[in-house]
Design a protein around this motif. Structure first.
Motif, short mmCIF file in Angstrom:
data_model
loop_
_atom_site.label_atom_id
_atom_site.label_comp_id
_atom_site.label_asym_id
_atom_site.label_seq_id
_atom_site.Cartn_x
_atom_site.Cartn_y
_atom_site.Cartn_z
N ILE A 45 -3.46 -13.95 13.14
CA ILE A 45 -3.80 -13.12 11.99
C ILE A 45 -4.40 -13.98 10.88
O ILE A 45 -3.88 -15.05 10.56
CB ILE A 45 -2.55 -12.38 11.46
CG1 ILE A 45 -2.01 -11.43 12.54
CG2 ILE A 45 -2.88 -11.60 10.18
CD1 ILE A 45 -0.75 -10.70 12.13
N ASP A 46 -5.51 -13.50 10.32
CA ASP A 46 -6.17 -14.20 9.22
C ASP A 46 -6.85 -13.17 8.32
O ASP A 46 -6.97 -12.00 8.69
CB ASP A 46 -7.19 -15.21 9.76
CG ASP A 46 -7.59 -16.26 8.72
OD1 ASP A 46 -6.93 -16.33 7.66
OD2 ASP A 46 -8.57 -16.99 8.95
N GLU A 47 -7.30 -13.61 7.16
CA GLU A 47 -7.93 -12.70 6.21
C GLU A 47 -9.23 -13.29 5.69
O GLU A 47 -9.53 -14.47 5.84
CB GLU A 47 -6.99 -12.41 5.04
CG GLU A 47 -6.45 -13.63 4.32
CD GLU A 47 -7.37 -14.17 3.25
OE1 GLU A 47 -8.19 -13.40 2.71
OE2 GLU A 47 -7.30 -15.38 2.96
N TYR A 56 -8.05 -7.94 6.55
CA TYR A 56 -7.06 -8.64 7.37
C TYR A 56 -7.34 -8.30 8.82
O TYR A 56 -7.60 -7.13 9.15
CB TYR A 56 -5.64 -8.23 6.97
CG TYR A 56 -5.01 -9.27 6.08
CD1 TYR A 56 -4.14 -10.22 6.59
CD2 TYR A 56 -5.35 -9.34 4.74
CE1 TYR A 56 -3.60 -11.20 5.78
CE2 TYR A 56 -4.81 -10.31 3.92
CZ TYR A 56 -3.94 -11.24 4.45
OH TYR A 56 -3.42 -12.23 3.66
N ALA A 57 -7.31 -9.30 9.67
CA ALA A 57 -7.64 -9.08 11.08
C ALA A 57 -6.62 -9.74 11.99
O ALA A 57 -6.07 -10.80 11.67
CB ALA A 57 -9.03 -9.61 11.40
N SER A 101 -7.81 -6.03 15.92
CA SER A 101 -7.60 -4.94 14.97
C SER A 101 -7.96 -5.48 13.60
O SER A 101 -7.75 -6.65 13.31
CB SER A 101 -6.15 -4.45 14.97
OG SER A 101 -5.77 -3.94 16.23
N SER A 102 -8.49 -4.61 12.75
CA SER A 102 -8.84 -5.05 11.40
C SER A 102 -8.45 -3.98 10.40
O SER A 102 -8.65 -2.80 10.63
CB SER A 102 -10.35 -5.35 11.29
OG SER A 102 -11.11 -4.18 11.57
N THR A 103 -7.87 -4.43 9.30
CA THR A 103 -7.54 -3.54 8.19
C THR A 103 -8.41 -3.93 7.01
O THR A 103 -8.32 -5.06 6.51
CB THR A 103 -6.06 -3.66 7.80
OG1 THR A 103 -5.26 -3.16 8.88
CG2 THR A 103 -5.76 -2.84 6.55
N SER A 104 -9.27 -3.02 6.59
CA SER A 104 -10.16 -3.27 5.46
C SER A 104 -9.62 -2.53 4.24
O SER A 104 -9.54 -1.30 4.23
CB SER A 104 -11.58 -2.78 5.78
OG SER A 104 -12.10 -3.48 6.91
N LEU A 105 -9.23 -3.30 3.23
CA LEU A 105 -8.68 -2.73 2.01
C LEU A 105 -9.82 -2.54 1.00
O LEU A 105 -10.46 -3.51 0.60
CB LEU A 105 -7.61 -3.64 1.43
CG LEU A 105 -6.42 -3.95 2.36
CD1 LEU A 105 -5.47 -4.92 1.69
CD2 LEU A 105 -5.69 -2.66 2.72
N GLN A 125 0.17 -6.51 -1.05
CA GLN A 125 -0.72 -5.67 -0.26
C GLN A 125 -1.16 -6.39 1.00
O GLN A 125 -1.30 -5.77 2.07
CB GLN A 125 -1.93 -5.26 -1.10
CG GLN A 125 -1.57 -4.34 -2.27
CD GLN A 125 -2.79 -3.83 -3.02
OE1 GLN A 125 -3.72 -3.30 -2.42
NE2 GLN A 125 -2.80 -3.98 -4.34
N ALA A 126 -1.36 -7.70 0.89
CA ALA A 126 -1.74 -8.50 2.06
C ALA A 126 -0.58 -8.55 3.06
O ALA A 126 -0.79 -8.47 4.28
CB ALA A 126 -2.12 -9.91 1.63
N GLU A 127 0.63 -8.69 2.56
CA GLU A 127 1.81 -8.70 3.43
C GLU A 127 1.94 -7.37 4.18
O GLU A 127 2.20 -7.34 5.39
CB GLU A 127 3.07 -8.97 2.61
CG GLU A 127 3.16 -10.37 2.06
CD GLU A 127 4.35 -10.53 1.12
OE1 GLU A 127 5.10 -9.55 0.94
OE2 GLU A 127 4.53 -11.63 0.57
N ASP A 128 1.74 -6.27 3.45
CA ASP A 128 1.83 -4.95 4.08
C ASP A 128 0.77 -4.79 5.17
O ASP A 128 1.03 -4.19 6.22
CB ASP A 128 1.67 -3.85 3.03
CG ASP A 128 2.86 -3.77 2.08
OD1 ASP A 128 3.92 -4.34 2.40
OD2 ASP A 128 2.71 -3.14 1.01
N ALA A 129 -0.44 -5.32 4.92
CA ALA A 129 -1.50 -5.24 5.92
C ALA A 129 -1.14 -6.04 7.16
O ALA A 129 -1.36 -5.59 8.30
CB ALA A 129 -2.81 -5.75 5.33
N THR A 130 -0.55 -7.22 6.97
CA THR A 130 -0.14 -8.06 8.09
C THR A 130 0.91 -7.36 8.94
O THR A 130 0.81 -7.29 10.17
CB THR A 130 0.40 -9.40 7.58
OG1 THR A 130 -0.63 -10.08 6.86
CG2 THR A 130 0.86 -10.29 8.73
#
Length: 315
Positions: A45-47, A56-57, A101-105, A125-130
């Motif tokens: 996992i990285d951002e 975050y991906a 998988s990717s989460t785009s905020l 917010q980054a923690e929640d995305a992870t």
């Protein structure tokens, strides 16, 4: 049913109105669930970015694919050329075992969280995305055994928290994980390419028609084509980003949706160049609590008195 296409692979890329998460197709999948749930997988996992948007991906593959992964050339995306990143991005389509998988905020969602009465800061917010990316993989039947995460704040504390949330997974959280572990390097590519495509091909959702039509450039006879907006990389140290922020500021309304209002750089510009807004309080207006006091006749609004409305002590 065909698997949905990653929005950043569409042309044009749809405007980002809200945050979203995309999952690539799993190998040998039936209705989104992998067949062999007993096979162990590794995940990285990285951002990329801290807004506009923040991506975050997670990259993940069977442990049996690890040898091939080591030879593919993944590394910290910032250390690679754009052509190399593009080639590695396309390798996800070539190798079905390698998934992501990717989460785009979206900038608006980040700002909404940070500007709340009780703020949700960027790290939270980054923690929640992870956590969301890991949970989504598990829910899809991916048997994650090892997970490598680029450090977010103090690595030991973050590793301990992730281990407590997902006790069946062995976590390694450390700085520069995208250079140390190829699976994190793969996640770095996904995050970087996704974010770059949004930054360089951004369409302001404010300019989208009510019917969903995208803005079209029209050039009248004798006029020169307008120079394309260069927003830069989105980082405050980038002169092009600095110029974009300076030239795009509306003194009353600020910026369009691409700019995160909670960004300290933007706050300084708004305070310096924006029109000051004064909120005028009517000090003569009594507190709403006084409406419900035992002796509330004097505190009643005039409309209450005109309509003969009275308060009740109990219902």
């Amino acid at each position: 049913m065909a698997h949905p296409i990653d929005p950043v692979n569409l042309s044009p890329i749809p405007p980002m109105i809200d945050s979203y998460t995309y999952h690539s197709k799993l190998p040998s999948s039936i209705d989104g669930q992998i067949k062999d749930e007993d096979e162990g997988w590794i995940m990285g996992i990285d951002e990329a970015g801290r807004g506009r948007p923040m991506v975050y991906a997670a990259a993940y593959c069977p442990i049996s694919f690890k040898t091939t992964l080591e030879e593919m050339g993944f590394d910290d995306s910032k250390a690679l050329s754009a052509d190399t990143r593009q080639s590695l991005w396309e390798s996800f389509d070539v190798h079905s075992e390698l998934c992501y998988s990717s989460t785009s905020l979206s900038p608006q969602a980040i700002s909404a969280g940070m500007l709340r009465r009780i703020p949700i800061n960027l790290n939270r917010q980054a923690e929640d995305a992870t956590v969301g990316l890991i949970k989504a993989a598990l829910d899809r039947g991916v048997n994650v055994k090892e997970c490598y995460v680029d450090a977010l704040g103090p690595a030991p504390q973050w590793q301990a928290r992730l281990s407590a949330i997902f006790p069946t997974i062995e976590f390694t959280v450390c700085p520069k994980a995208d250079s140390l572990f190829k699976i994190v390097g793969a996640a770095s590519i996904v995050a970087k390419v996704t974010r770059d495509r949004y930054v360089h091909n951004w369409i302001d959702y404010e300019d989208v028609g009510v019917d969903g039509s995208l803005p079209v450039k029209t050039i009248k006879e004798g006029e020169e084509e307008e120079e394309e907006i260069n927003r830069g990389s989105g980082y405050p140290s980038d002169p092009k980003t600095q110029a974009f922020l300076k030239n795009s500021l509306d003194p009353v309304f600020g910026y369009k949706g691409i700019v995160r209002f909670s960004w300290a750089t933007v706050k300084v510009l708004l305070d310096k160049n924006g029109v000051e807004c004064k909120w005028i309080d009517d000090n003569s207006q009594p507190s709403a609590l006084s409406y419900f006091s035992a002796d509330n006749d004097n505190a009643k609004p005039k409309v209450w008195k005109d309509l003969g409305v009275s308060g009740v002590g109990e219902l």
